[in-house]
Design a protein around this motif. Structure first.
Motif, PDB file in Angstrom:
ATOM      1  N   VAL A 128      -4.530  14.400   8.288  1.00 31.85           N
ATOM      2  CA  VAL A 128      -5.121  14.189   6.966  1.00 31.85           C
ATOM      3  C   VAL A 128      -6.449  13.473   7.202  1.00 31.85           C
ATOM      4  N   GLU A 129      -7.314  13.538   6.225  1.00 34.58           N
ATOM      5  CA  GLU A 129      -8.615  12.908   6.361  1.00 34.58           C
ATOM      6  C   GLU A 129      -8.454  11.433   6.732  1.00 34.58           C
ATOM      7  N   VAL A 130      -9.351  10.954   7.572  1.00 32.97           N
ATOM      8  CA  VAL A 130      -9.297   9.576   8.067  1.00 32.97           C
ATOM      9  C   VAL A 130      -9.221   8.572   6.913  1.00 32.97           C
ATOM     10  N   VAL A 131      -9.987   8.810   5.864  1.00 36.19           N
ATOM     11  CA  VAL A 131      -9.997   7.867   4.744  1.00 36.19           C
ATOM     12  C   VAL A 131      -8.599   7.729   4.140  1.00 36.19           C
ATOM     13  N   VAL A 132      -7.868   8.820   4.042  1.00 30.21           N
ATOM     14  CA  VAL A 132      -6.508   8.793   3.491  1.00 30.21           C
ATOM     15  C   VAL A 132      -5.548   8.156   4.493  1.00 30.21           C
ATOM     16  N   ALA A 133      -5.648   8.530   5.752  1.00 28.24           N
ATOM     17  CA  ALA A 133      -4.782   7.940   6.782  1.00 28.24           C
ATOM     18  C   ALA A 133      -4.975   6.422   6.821  1.00 28.24           C
ATOM     19  N   ASP A 134      -6.213   5.961   6.712  1.00 24.58           N
ATOM     20  CA  ASP A 134      -6.494   4.523   6.724  1.00 24.58           C
ATOM     21  C   ASP A 134      -5.893   3.827   5.501  1.00 24.58           C
ATOM     22  N   LEU A 135      -5.991   4.466   4.337  1.00 18.91           N
ATOM     23  CA  LEU A 135      -5.401   3.889   3.121  1.00 18.91           C
ATOM     24  C   LEU A 135      -3.882   3.784   3.241  1.00 18.91           C
ATOM     25  N   VAL A 136      -3.255   4.822   3.785  1.00 19.73           N
ATOM     26  CA  VAL A 136      -1.797   4.804   3.948  1.00 19.73           C
ATOM     27  C   VAL A 136      -1.401   3.687   4.919  1.00 19.73           C
ATOM     28  N   LYS A 137      -2.171   3.516   5.997  1.00 16.88           N
ATOM     29  CA  LYS A 137      -1.884   2.419   6.939  1.00 16.88           C
ATOM     30  C   LYS A 137      -1.979   1.069   6.230  1.00 16.88           C
ATOM     31  N   LEU A 138      -3.003   0.897   5.409  1.00 13.52           N
ATOM     32  CA  LEU A 138      -3.160  -0.361   4.671  1.00 13.52           C
ATOM     33  C   LEU A 138      -1.985  -0.608   3.729  1.00 13.52           C
ATOM     34  N   VAL A 139      -1.532   0.444   3.051  1.00 11.18           N
ATOM     35  CA  VAL A 139      -0.410   0.318   2.117  1.00 11.18           C
ATOM     36  C   VAL A 139       0.826  -0.203   2.843  1.00 11.18           C
ATOM     37  N   HIS A 140       1.034   0.252   4.078  1.00 10.43           N
ATOM     38  CA  HIS A 140       2.239  -0.119   4.824  1.00 10.43           C
ATOM     39  C   HIS A 140       2.063  -1.312   5.754  1.00 10.43           C
ATOM     40  N   SER A 141       0.855  -1.886   5.776  1.00 12.19           N
ATOM     41  CA  SER A 141       0.588  -2.969   6.724  1.00 12.19           C
ATOM     42  C   SER A 141       1.122  -4.312   6.250  1.00 12.19           C
ATOM     43  N   GLY A 142       1.449  -4.433   4.986  1.00 12.62           N
ATOM     44  CA  GLY A 142       1.866  -5.733   4.461  1.00 12.62           C
ATOM     45  C   GLY A 142       0.676  -6.484   3.897  1.00 12.62           C
ATOM     46  N   GLY A 143      -0.491  -6.298   4.473  1.00 14.77           N
ATOM     47  CA  GLY A 143      -1.727  -6.833   3.928  1.00 14.77           C
ATOM     48  C   GLY A 143      -1.792  -8.341   3.802  1.00 14.77           C
ATOM     49  N   ALA A 144      -2.972  -8.874   3.824  1.00 15.46           N
ATOM     50  CA  ALA A 144      -3.188 -10.307   3.641  1.00 15.46           C
ATOM     51  C   ALA A 144      -2.986 -10.659   2.174  1.00 15.46           C
ATOM     52  N   GLU A 145      -2.494 -11.853   1.927  1.00 12.04           N
ATOM     53  CA  GLU A 145      -2.237 -12.293   0.546  1.00 12.04           C
ATOM     54  C   GLU A 145      -3.508 -12.234  -0.300  1.00 12.04           C
ATOM     55  N   SER A 146      -4.654 -12.422   0.326  1.00 11.65           N
ATOM     56  CA  SER A 146      -5.907 -12.429  -0.432  1.00 11.65           C
ATOM     57  C   SER A 146      -6.219 -11.056  -1.028  1.00 11.65           C
ATOM     58  N   ARG A 147      -5.585 -10.021  -0.497  1.00  9.71           N
ATOM     59  CA  ARG A 147      -5.834  -8.666  -1.009  1.00  9.71           C
ATOM     60  C   ARG A 147      -4.784  -8.252  -2.020  1.00  9.71           C
ATOM     61  N   ARG A 148      -4.106  -9.210  -2.614  1.00  9.61           N
ATOM     62  CA  ARG A 148      -3.061  -8.902  -3.588  1.00  9.61           C
ATOM     63  C   ARG A 148      -3.578  -9.073  -5.005  1.00  9.61           C
TER      64      ARG A 148
END
Length: 177
Positions: A128-148
């Motif tokens: 899939v396009e890199v932009v979408v793959a990167d977004l999916v990775k971010l969704v599943h990364s748990g992310g920093a609290e500041s990005r909530r």
């Protein structure tokens, strides 16, 4: 990648919407009727109740339009919607005790996403396009609290339904709904 509802498969490789995809998204559309979203995601929660989600876990029609204009394929957009929406249902479920009146409803949504994940796993793997793959990775990364951000449960499912209609309505030949 583990995500969304327990047992949902993380896969790449979506092409045209398959008959199974269309049937499952049609069932999801039925489960996401306005009256059900209102009852289970608003009336059964305290006034102004919000769920903490990552910034990337909010997928609106405007996001889809912008990605389409950036020539992201429809298959990749459906892949993104699938991951973001199943994660949104998980976020809502995480705050519900099993005896909550909305528990069974979210469980049913999880089962539909689980079935959709199995449907997608039948497809051959494609990039899939890199932009979408990167977004999916971010969704599943748990992310920093500041990005909530705080989002109402009903708003998460409203976006899920609107974007699903944008992505599946034409290929699945849904009438106006």
């Amino acid at each position: 990648l583990a995500f969304g509802c327990p047992g949902v498969l993380a896969v790449l490789g979506l092409e045209a919407a398959a008959p199974g995809e269309c049937e499952l998204t049609r069932l999801l559309q039925d489960k996401l009727q306005y009256e059900m979203r209102l009852q289970y995601m608003k009336h059964y929660f305290p006034i102004n109740y919000t769920v903490q989600v990552q910034y990337e876990e909010v997928l609106r029609p405007s996001n889809i339009t912008r990605l389409r204009n950036g020539t992201v394929s429809e298959a990749a957009l459906r892949y993104l919607w699938f991951h973001v929406s199943s994660q949104a249902v998980l976020r809502i479920r995480e705050v519900l005790p099993e005896r909550h009146p909305s528990w069974k409803y979210t469980q049913e949504l999880c089962q539909l996403f689980d079935a959709l994940g199995k449907e997608y796993s039948k497809y051959r793997q494609t990039d899939v396009e890199v932009v979408v793959a990167d977004l999916v990775k971010l969704v599943h990364s748990g992310g920093a609290e500041s990005r909530r951000k705080a989002v109402r449960p009903k708003a998460l499912l409203d976006n899920c339904l609107k974007v699903m209609r944008m992505l599946y309505g034409v290929p699945c030949e849904w009438g106006p709904g």
